[in-house]
Scaffold this motif. Sequence first.
Motif, PDB file in Angstrom:
ATOM      1  N   LYS A  50      81.094  31.225   4.919  1.00  0.00           N
ATOM      2  CA  LYS A  50      80.280  31.105   6.121  1.00  0.00           C
ATOM      3  C   LYS A  50      79.007  30.394   5.708  1.00  0.00           C
ATOM      4  CE  LYS A  50      80.314  34.201   9.372  1.00  0.00           C
ATOM      5  NZ  LYS A  50      80.114  35.405  10.205  1.00  0.00           N
ATOM      6  N   THR A  51      78.829  29.155   6.144  1.00  0.00           N
ATOM      7  CA  THR A  51      77.680  28.348   5.737  1.00  0.00           C
ATOM      8  C   THR A  51      76.477  28.718   6.600  1.00  0.00           C
ATOM      9  OG1 THR A  51      79.096  26.566   4.970  1.00  0.00           O
ATOM     10  CG2 THR A  51      76.816  25.989   5.485  1.00  0.00           C
ATOM     11  N   LEU A  52      75.476  29.327   5.964  1.00  0.00           N
ATOM     12  CA  LEU A  52      74.317  29.828   6.705  1.00  0.00           C
ATOM     13  C   LEU A  52      73.009  29.173   6.282  1.00  0.00           C
ATOM     14  CD1 LEU A  52      75.088  33.670   6.630  1.00  0.00           C
ATOM     15  CD2 LEU A  52      75.449  32.086   8.523  1.00  0.00           C
ATOM     16  N   HIS A  53      72.968  28.540   5.110  1.00  0.00           N
ATOM     17  CA  HIS A  53      71.684  28.112   4.572  1.00  0.00           C
ATOM     18  C   HIS A  53      71.470  26.610   4.654  1.00  0.00           C
ATOM     19  CE1 HIS A  53      70.863  32.165   3.349  1.00  0.00           C
ATOM     20  NE2 HIS A  53      72.087  32.230   2.841  1.00  0.00           N
ATOM     21  N   ARG A  54      72.306  25.939   5.420  1.00  0.00           N
ATOM     22  CA  ARG A  54      72.075  24.522   5.711  1.00  0.00           C
ATOM     23  C   ARG A  54      72.736  24.226   7.057  1.00  0.00           C
ATOM     24  NH1 ARG A  54      76.629  21.466   5.169  1.00  0.00           N
ATOM     25  NH2 ARG A  54      78.308  22.331   3.894  1.00  0.00           N
ATOM     26  N   PRO A  55      72.312  23.143   7.719  1.00  0.00           N
ATOM     27  CA  PRO A  55      72.938  22.824   9.003  1.00  0.00           C
ATOM     28  C   PRO A  55      74.368  22.335   8.806  1.00  0.00           C
ATOM     29  CG  PRO A  55      71.395  21.110   8.371  1.00  0.00           C
ATOM     30  CD  PRO A  55      71.246  22.201   7.360  1.00  0.00           C
ATOM     31  N   LEU A  56      75.182  22.518   9.834  1.00  0.00           N
ATOM     32  CA  LEU A  56      76.548  21.980   9.825  1.00  0.00           C
ATOM     33  C   LEU A  56      76.581  20.757  10.730  1.00  0.00           C
ATOM     34  CD1 LEU A  56      78.479  25.358  10.112  1.00  0.00           C
ATOM     35  CD2 LEU A  56      78.487  23.810   8.142  1.00  0.00           C
ATOM     36  N   GLY A  74      81.332  21.354   6.896  1.00  0.00           N
ATOM     37  CA  GLY A  74      81.487  22.755   6.528  1.00  0.00           C
ATOM     38  C   GLY A  74      82.841  23.023   5.910  1.00  0.00           C
ATOM     39  N   ASP A  78      84.382  27.647   8.319  1.00  0.00           N
ATOM     40  CA  ASP A  78      83.308  27.182   9.208  1.00  0.00           C
ATOM     41  C   ASP A  78      83.885  26.404  10.385  1.00  0.00           C
ATOM     42  OD1 ASP A  78      81.020  28.084   7.712  1.00  0.00           O
ATOM     43  OD2 ASP A  78      81.229  26.360   6.380  1.00  0.00           O
ATOM     44  N   ALA A  81      85.192  28.769  12.886  1.00  0.00           N
ATOM     45  CA  ALA A  81      84.078  29.448  13.560  1.00  0.00           C
ATOM     46  C   ALA A  81      83.414  28.511  14.566  1.00  0.00           C
ATOM     47  CB  ALA A  81      83.079  29.941  12.521  1.00  0.00           C
ATOM     48  N   GLU A 120      89.585  33.580   9.519  1.00  0.00           N
ATOM     49  CA  GLU A 120      88.435  33.402  10.405  1.00  0.00           C
ATOM     50  C   GLU A 120      88.870  33.475  11.869  1.00  0.00           C
ATOM     51  OE1 GLU A 120      85.459  33.400   9.202  1.00  0.00           O
ATOM     52  OE2 GLU A 120      84.339  33.032  11.039  1.00  0.00           O
TER      53      GLU A 120
END
Length: 268
Positions: A50-56, A74, A78, A81, A120
Amino acid sequence: MNTDYPHILVTNDDGVLAPGLAALAEALKAVGRVSVIAPDRNRSASGHVKTLHRPLRVDETCLANGLPALMTDGAPSDAVALGLMGLVPQPVHLVVAGINRGANVGHDLTYSGTVTAAMEGVIGGVPAFAVSLDVRASASEDYDVAAAFAAYLAHLVLDHGLPPGVLLNVNVPARASTDIQGVKVTRMGIRVYRDVLVTRKDPSGRPYYWIGGDPPTGILAEGTDFAALTQGFISVTPVQMDFTAYGLLGALESWPWDRWRAESDAWK
Ligand code: MN
């Protein structure tokens, strides 16, 4: 469930240009409306991310066969999601990931971007399955058989539904349809990894490490995904997101938990 004209979200982990993704999306068009959102590059063995620390980022593109698709920087999970949170029309009735280039059996499931993309979907409350083609011992990389099976299975899953928290992990031998022995419902087997640490030096003399070695094999236990594939069967494994080791619950309860406060002081 709306099975008259279901909406199917398709992704993969080999990247948006992979032939297995194009074959899967094309085959699933016979089952319903297909939306594709996939990683913009090969994200195999990226696990559940789950990519949370940069924009997708998401861009419009086309698959190898010209079908329209979205691609993201992502991970596969991702991508699912993003789709379920609104980047494709809602509702989504089914998530299908694949067709992966290479089997996903045994502990591969935890590494696999293909299987975790299906996970997911399940976490998002949508039935899901992952499809992989076992290309290990074959020069053949023809996705047609696996794609046709995926379309049939999509129809079955939409018809029967799946319990909450359960996905299907499907592996198809890389054989002609006439050489496939049938379909086996299997349990997750045990992979045998043959990883070797390769140590080299970069141009400035600093070491770097690469996980190399031969491709994994597996334990040929009857009833497993690996055994079925090796015997030429399509393998269908029900996988649950509840990782609890139920067999240990009773024994673990009998450990002396009531002494935790006094005993914890001794470990300070
Ligand atoms: Mn892959």
